[in-house]
Design a protein around this motif. Sequence first.
Motif, PDB file in Angstrom:
ATOM      1  N   LEU A   1     -19.235  48.751  82.915  1.00 49.00           N
ATOM      2  CA  LEU A   1     -19.770  49.263  84.183  1.00 49.00           C
ATOM      3  C   LEU A   1     -20.366  50.656  83.998  1.00 49.00           C
ATOM      4  N   ALA A   2     -19.692  51.486  83.218  1.00 49.08           N
ATOM      5  CA  ALA A   2     -20.188  52.848  82.985  1.00 49.08           C
ATOM      6  C   ALA A   2     -21.485  52.822  82.190  1.00 49.08           C
ATOM      7  N   LYS A   3     -21.547  51.927  81.205  1.00 48.73           N
ATOM      8  CA  LYS A   3     -22.756  51.836  80.373  1.00 48.73           C
ATOM      9  C   LYS A   3     -23.966  51.428  81.211  1.00 48.73           C
ATOM     10  N   ARG A   4     -23.746  50.568  82.193  1.00 49.72           N
ATOM     11  CA  ARG A   4     -24.840  50.082  83.040  1.00 49.72           C
ATOM     12  C   ARG A   4     -25.045  50.921  84.292  1.00 49.72           C
ATOM     13  N   ASN A   5     -24.384  52.086  84.361  1.00 47.88           N
ATOM     14  CA  ASN A   5     -24.516  53.031  85.477  1.00 47.88           C
ATOM     15  C   ASN A   5     -24.127  52.431  86.820  1.00 47.88           C
ATOM     16  N   ILE A   6     -23.180  51.497  86.808  1.00 51.01           N
ATOM     17  CA  ILE A   6     -22.662  50.968  88.066  1.00 51.01           C
ATOM     18  C   ILE A   6     -21.605  51.929  88.596  1.00 51.01           C
ATOM     19  N   ILE A   7     -20.817  52.501  87.679  1.00 50.37           N
ATOM     20  CA  ILE A   7     -19.913  53.600  88.020  1.00 50.37           C
ATOM     21  C   ILE A   7     -20.200  54.746  87.051  1.00 50.37           C
ATOM     22  N   HIS A   8     -19.782  55.943  87.432  1.00 56.17           N
ATOM     23  CA  HIS A   8     -20.001  57.111  86.591  1.00 56.17           C
ATOM     24  C   HIS A   8     -19.093  57.043  85.365  1.00 56.17           C
ATOM     25  N   SER A   9     -19.552  57.569  84.263  1.00 57.78           N
ATOM     26  CA  SER A   9     -18.778  57.497  83.026  1.00 57.78           C
ATOM     27  C   SER A   9     -17.462  58.262  83.139  1.00 57.78           C
ATOM     28  N   ASN A  10     -17.456  59.383  83.891  1.00 61.96           N
ATOM     29  CA  ASN A  10     -16.219  60.141  84.075  1.00 61.96           C
ATOM     30  C   ASN A  10     -15.211  59.347  84.898  1.00 61.96           C
ATOM     31  N   LYS A  11     -15.698  58.606  85.879  1.00 60.72           N
ATOM     32  CA  LYS A  11     -14.800  57.777  86.690  1.00 60.72           C
ATOM     33  C   LYS A  11     -14.160  56.709  85.810  1.00 60.72           C
ATOM     34  N   ALA A  12     -14.943  56.105  84.941  1.00 59.55           N
ATOM     35  CA  ALA A  12     -14.408  55.089  84.032  1.00 59.55           C
ATOM     36  C   ALA A  12     -13.337  55.705  83.136  1.00 59.55           C
ATOM     37  N   ALA A  13     -13.610  56.892  82.619  1.00 57.94           N
ATOM     38  CA  ALA A  13     -12.649  57.569  81.748  1.00 57.94           C
ATOM     39  C   ALA A  13     -11.366  57.905  82.503  1.00 57.94           C
ATOM     40  N   ASN A  14     -11.494  58.385  83.744  1.00 61.07           N
ATOM     41  CA  ASN A  14     -10.324  58.721  84.552  1.00 61.07           C
ATOM     42  C   ASN A  14      -9.495  57.488  84.868  1.00 61.07           C
ATOM     43  N   LEU A  15     -10.163  56.381  85.190  1.00 67.09           N
ATOM     44  CA  LEU A  15      -9.446  55.141  85.478  1.00 67.09           C
ATOM     45  C   LEU A  15      -8.722  54.631  84.241  1.00 67.09           C
ATOM     46  N   LYS A  16      -9.400  54.640  83.099  1.00 67.46           N
ATOM     47  CA  LYS A  16      -8.784  54.177  81.854  1.00 67.46           C
ATOM     48  C   LYS A  16      -7.564  55.030  81.514  1.00 67.46           C
ATOM     49  N   SER A  17      -7.688  56.335  81.715  1.00 68.34           N
ATOM     50  CA  SER A  17      -6.587  57.245  81.425  1.00 68.34           C
ATOM     51  C   SER A  17      -5.385  56.962  82.327  1.00 68.34           C
ATOM     52  N   SER A  18      -5.635  56.819  83.620  1.00 70.94           N
ATOM     53  CA  SER A  18      -4.528  56.589  84.550  1.00 70.94           C
ATOM     54  C   SER A  18      -3.882  55.225  84.332  1.00 70.94           C
ATOM     55  N   LEU A  19      -4.686  54.224  83.991  1.00 73.97           N
ATOM     56  CA  LEU A  19      -4.129  52.898  83.717  1.00 73.97           C
ATOM     57  C   LEU A  19      -3.296  52.908  82.431  1.00 73.97           C
ATOM     58  N   THR A  20      -3.756  53.640  81.433  1.00 72.26           N
ATOM     59  CA  THR A  20      -2.989  53.749  80.184  1.00 72.26           C
ATOM     60  C   THR A  20      -1.653  54.444  80.432  1.00 72.26           C
ATOM     61  N   LYS A  21      -1.660  55.483  81.236  1.00 70.91           N
ATOM     62  CA  LYS A  21      -0.425  56.179  81.603  1.00 70.91           C
ATOM     63  C   LYS A  21       0.527  55.233  82.325  1.00 70.91           C
ATOM     64  N   HIS A  22      -0.046  54.430  83.218  1.00 73.38           N
ATOM     65  CA  HIS A  22       0.766  53.470  83.978  1.00 73.38           C
ATOM     66  C   HIS A  22       1.422  52.463  83.047  1.00 73.38           C
ATOM     67  N   VAL A  23       0.651  51.923  82.100  1.00 75.24           N
ATOM     68  CA  VAL A  23       1.180  50.923  81.168  1.00 75.24           C
ATOM     69  C   VAL A  23       2.240  51.550  80.263  1.00 75.24           C
ATOM     70  N   ASN A  24       2.002  52.774  79.805  1.00 75.97           N
ATOM     71  CA  ASN A  24       2.970  53.437  78.919  1.00 75.97           C
ATOM     72  C   ASN A  24       4.264  53.760  79.655  1.00 75.97           C
ATOM     73  N   ALA A  25       4.189  53.977  80.965  1.00 68.62           N
ATOM     74  CA  ALA A  25       5.385  54.308  81.745  1.00 68.62           C
ATOM     75  C   ALA A  25       6.247  53.082  82.039  1.00 68.62           C
TER      76      ALA A  25
END
Length: 83
Positions: free
Chosen positions: A58-82
């Motif tokens: 989605l970020a590559k195709r400019n459907i969402i901003h690349s920073n938003k994608a990074a923030n979502l990936k980070s928060s999801l990774t934190k969630h999975v690790n917890a």
Amino acid sequence: MANHKSALKRIRRNESARLRNKYQHKTTRNAIKKLRALTDKKEAESLLPTVASMLDRLAKRNIIHSNKAANLKSSLTKHVNAL
């Protein structure tokens, strides 16, 4: 109404792209909700790369901003690790 043949083509193309983007964005949002709802760590760890890939696409195709994608990936990774 459009006056040129190319403008009519562009309208058709934009509509099909809009629907495709909407579908991909909604599918990704549903996958994120599913991942956040999981309580089993093994299952979440197997789903995380798929969701991260969807966000990157989605970020590559400019459907969402690349920073938003990074923030979502980070928060999801934190969630999975917890888990």
